[in-house]
Design an enzyme around this catalytic site. Structure first.
Site, PDB file in Angstrom:
ATOM      1  N   ASP A  49       0.784  -1.246   0.000  1.00 10.59           N
ATOM      2  CA  ASP A  49       0.000   0.000   0.000  1.00 10.59           C
ATOM      3  C   ASP A  49       0.816   1.296   0.000  1.00 10.59           C
ATOM      4  O   ASP A  49       0.495   2.234   0.744  1.00 10.59           O
ATOM      5  CB  ASP A  49      -0.963   0.000   1.194  1.00 10.59           C
ATOM      6  CG  ASP A  49      -1.966  -1.147   1.163  1.00 10.59           C
ATOM      7  OD1 ASP A  49      -1.861  -2.015   0.272  1.00 10.59           O
ATOM      8  OD2 ASP A  49      -2.850  -1.204   2.036  1.00 10.59           O
ATOM      9  N   CYS A  68      -2.118  -2.288   7.714  1.00 12.27           N
ATOM     10  CA  CYS A  68      -2.084  -3.297   6.650  1.00 12.27           C
ATOM     11  C   CYS A  68      -0.793  -4.102   6.605  1.00 12.27           C
ATOM     12  O   CYS A  68      -0.814  -5.276   6.221  1.00 12.27           O
ATOM     13  CB  CYS A  68      -2.389  -2.651   5.309  1.00 12.27           C
ATOM     14  SG  CYS A  68      -4.113  -2.122   5.209  1.00 12.27           S
ATOM     15  N   LYS A 107      -7.040  -4.974  -2.937  1.00 10.80           N
ATOM     16  CA  LYS A 107      -7.827  -5.364  -1.760  1.00 10.80           C
ATOM     17  C   LYS A 107      -8.646  -4.178  -1.278  1.00 10.80           C
ATOM     18  O   LYS A 107      -8.388  -3.039  -1.662  1.00 10.80           O
ATOM     19  CB  LYS A 107      -6.892  -5.861  -0.655  1.00 10.80           C
ATOM     20  CG  LYS A 107      -5.969  -4.775  -0.156  1.00 10.80           C
ATOM     21  CD  LYS A 107      -5.092  -5.262   0.964  1.00 10.80           C
ATOM     22  CE  LYS A 107      -4.222  -4.144   1.505  1.00 10.80           C
ATOM     23  NZ  LYS A 107      -4.976  -2.999   2.047  1.00 10.80           N
TER      24      LYS A 107
HETATM   25  C1  VGL Z   1      -4.578   1.135   5.562  1.00 12.73           C
HETATM   26  C2  VGL Z   1      -5.914   2.376   6.951  1.00 12.73           C
HETATM   27  C3  VGL Z   1      -6.987   2.159   6.123  1.00 12.73           C
HETATM   28  C4  VGL Z   1      -3.219   0.584   5.263  1.00 12.73           C
HETATM   29  C5  VGL Z   1      -5.639   0.910   4.724  1.00 12.73           C
HETATM   30  O1  VGL Z   1      -2.910   0.328   4.080  1.00 12.73           O
HETATM   31  O2  VGL Z   1      -2.447   0.379   6.222  1.00 12.73           O
HETATM   32  N1  VGL Z   1      -4.708   1.863   6.669  1.00 12.73           N
HETATM   33  N2  VGL Z   1      -6.846   1.425   5.021  1.00 12.73           N
END
Ligand code: VGL
Ligand code: ZN
Length: 186
Positions: free
Chosen positions: A14, A139, A100
């Site tokens: 991410d 994540c 995802k």
């Molecule tokens: C994430 C908060 C909300 C991440 C994803 O990638 O860590 N954090 N959605």
């Protein structure tokens, strides 16, 4: 930097604009993971090590957003500018992207959650994962813990990850180490 060997893969979690300074869910220093990760990407290329990138990819009005009762501001909306990988991240053409967070009824913090990633990695003969990216306490943690549950060895690239909440980040690091994860630096 540890050398890659056969049965290794690099998994980058991410590294998207919304998680970097100026983004919708900005993490302090989120963009500082890009330079070390580019070094790992280069090392992966040099050793024919496969590279995987996950991305958070939410529908509008996702269940994880505050207006829907979730914990987060709207972020990483499908096809939006903020959902793009950081522009300086040198994404290889051969990289596999794992999408995802697309489910309407639940969030998916882990790159393994209902994505088929463990199945794929096993078929590809991968045994050890080097993991970096965002966010350490969300994540990255969920992904690493799932990787351990699926039987992969995991090395966390400690200088190539940042937490939304630094206190939770160090707690997450402890949990990971307890589950057998080792740490390395670029
Ligand atoms: C994430 C908060 C909300 C991440 C994803 O990638 O860590 N954090 N959605
Ligand atoms: Zn999200």
């Amino acid at each position: 930097m540890i050398k890659f060997r056969t049965h290794d893969a690099l998994l980058i979690v991410d590294v998207q604009k919304d998680f970097c300074p100026g983004g919708a869910l900005a993490i302090e220093g989120g963009d500082t993971v890009v330079a070390p990760l580019n070094q790992w990407i280069q090392a992966a290329k040099d050793s024919d090590t496969p590279v995987y990138l996950s991305r958070d990819w939410h529908p509008r009005e996702h269940i994880s957003f505050a207006e829907q009762g979730g914990p987060w501001p709207p972020h990483c909306i499908q096809d939006s500018e903020g959902a793009r990988f950081h522009p300086d991240l040198k994404v290889p053409h051969s990289a596999v992207v794992i999408t995802k967070g697309v489910r309407m009824d639940m969030d998916q913090n882990s790159a393994f959650e209902q994505t088929g990633l463990a199945f794929h990695l096993k078929n590809a003969g991968i045994r050890r994962l080097f993991v970096g990216g965002l966010a350490l306490d969300v994540c990255v943690q969920a992904t690493v813990m799932d990787a351990r549950k699926s039987g992969f060895d995991v090395v966390l690239i400690d200088d190539a990850t940042r937490a939304v909440n630094p206190e939770k980040g160090s707690h997450a690091r402890d949990r990971m180490q307890e589950s057998g994860v080792s740490l390395c630096q670029t």
